[in-house]
Write a protein that holds these residues in place. Structure first.
Motif, PDB file in Angstrom:
ATOM      1  N   ASP A   1      -1.266  49.537   7.947  1.00  0.00           N
ATOM      2  CA  ASP A   1      -1.701  48.141   7.892  1.00  0.00           C
ATOM      3  C   ASP A   1      -2.755  47.902   8.963  1.00  0.00           C
ATOM      4  N   ASN A   2      -3.942  47.581   8.518  1.00  0.00           N
ATOM      5  CA  ASN A   2      -5.040  47.245   9.423  1.00  0.00           C
ATOM      6  C   ASN A   2      -5.152  45.722   9.507  1.00  0.00           C
ATOM      7  N   ASN A   3      -4.015  45.101   9.877  1.00  0.00           N
ATOM      8  CA  ASN A   3      -3.924  43.644  10.002  1.00  0.00           C
ATOM      9  C   ASN A   3      -4.214  42.914   8.701  1.00  0.00           C
TER      10      ASN A   3
ATOM     11  N   LYS B   1       2.942  42.735   6.522  1.00  0.00           N
ATOM     12  CA  LYS B   1       4.246  43.088   7.100  1.00  0.00           C
ATOM     13  C   LYS B   1       5.374  42.311   6.429  1.00  0.00           C
TER      14      LYS B   1
ATOM     15  N   ASN C   1       1.375  49.691  11.887  1.00  0.00           N
ATOM     16  CA  ASN C   1       0.372  48.654  12.102  1.00  0.00           C
ATOM     17  C   ASN C   1      -0.634  49.151  13.119  1.00  0.00           C
TER      18      ASN C   1
ATOM     19  N   PRO D   1      -4.224  47.560  14.309  1.00  0.00           N
ATOM     20  CA  PRO D   1      -5.244  46.531  14.139  1.00  0.00           C
ATOM     21  C   PRO D   1      -6.638  46.953  14.593  1.00  0.00           C
TER      22      PRO D   1
ATOM     23  N   GLU E   1     -10.360  47.372  14.429  1.00  0.00           N
ATOM     24  CA  GLU E   1     -11.382  46.617  13.722  1.00  0.00           C
ATOM     25  C   GLU E   1     -12.542  47.491  13.258  1.00  0.00           C
TER      26      GLU E   1
END
Length: 156
Positions: A49-51, A56, A72, A74, A76
């Motif tokens: 999961d890239n945000n 989630k 996860n 994040p 960018e």
């Protein structure tokens, strides 16, 4: 569901998913995976999961029905290759199925068929026949041809 023990990875498919879009895209793919005829102990789902907004929370609703390993990160930078490599390190299956969060697998026997194909041939890779599908706006993104390599899921 509990993660697969490493000793039982023979014949197991690791479904590697990179999520970066809103969770509505991921929802369709996870729902398709719950419909697969392959026994649940024969495949695992690893999600990077890239945000992705709502990912989630959505993943938590599927954990009673699928073996999910959620990560996860994040970052960018948006480097899909790095995301896939990081997620691949968590895979415990003998076979790897790379999927994007907006991929759909409407055939309930898809994973079973993939295993049968690997077991009946000496293939090292399977690239299922298929077409890219339009985005939610009804058209393919400008960078994606209908028969693009990137428009398909790939099994190793």
């Amino acid at each position: 569901m509990a993660p697969l023990p490493l000793t039982s990875r023979k014949g197991v498919i690791s479904c590697v998913i990179c999520a970066g879009r809103p969770a509505t895209f991921l929802n369709g793919l996870l729902e398709d995976l719950t419909q697969q005829t392959l026994p649940r102990d024969m495949f695992e789902v690893i999600i990077h999961d890239n945000n992705a907004p709502g990912a989630k929370t959505l993943v938590d609703t599927f954990t009673p029905r699928l073996q999910i390993n959620y990560m996860n990160d994040p970052d960018e930078s948006g480097r899909i290759g790095r995301f896939r490599n990081n997620t691949l390190q968590k895979a415990q299956g003998e076979f790897i199925l790379f999927l994007d969060d907006d991929t759909r697998i409407p055939q309930p026997g898809f994973l079973t068929g993939a295993l049968e194909h690997f077991n009946s041939t000496s293939a090292d890779i399977i690239m299922p026949a298929g077409q890219g599908r339009p985005s939610s706006e009804g058209k393919l993104p400008g960078f994606l041809d209908t028969y693009s390599f990137a428009a398909r899921c790939i099994l190793y």
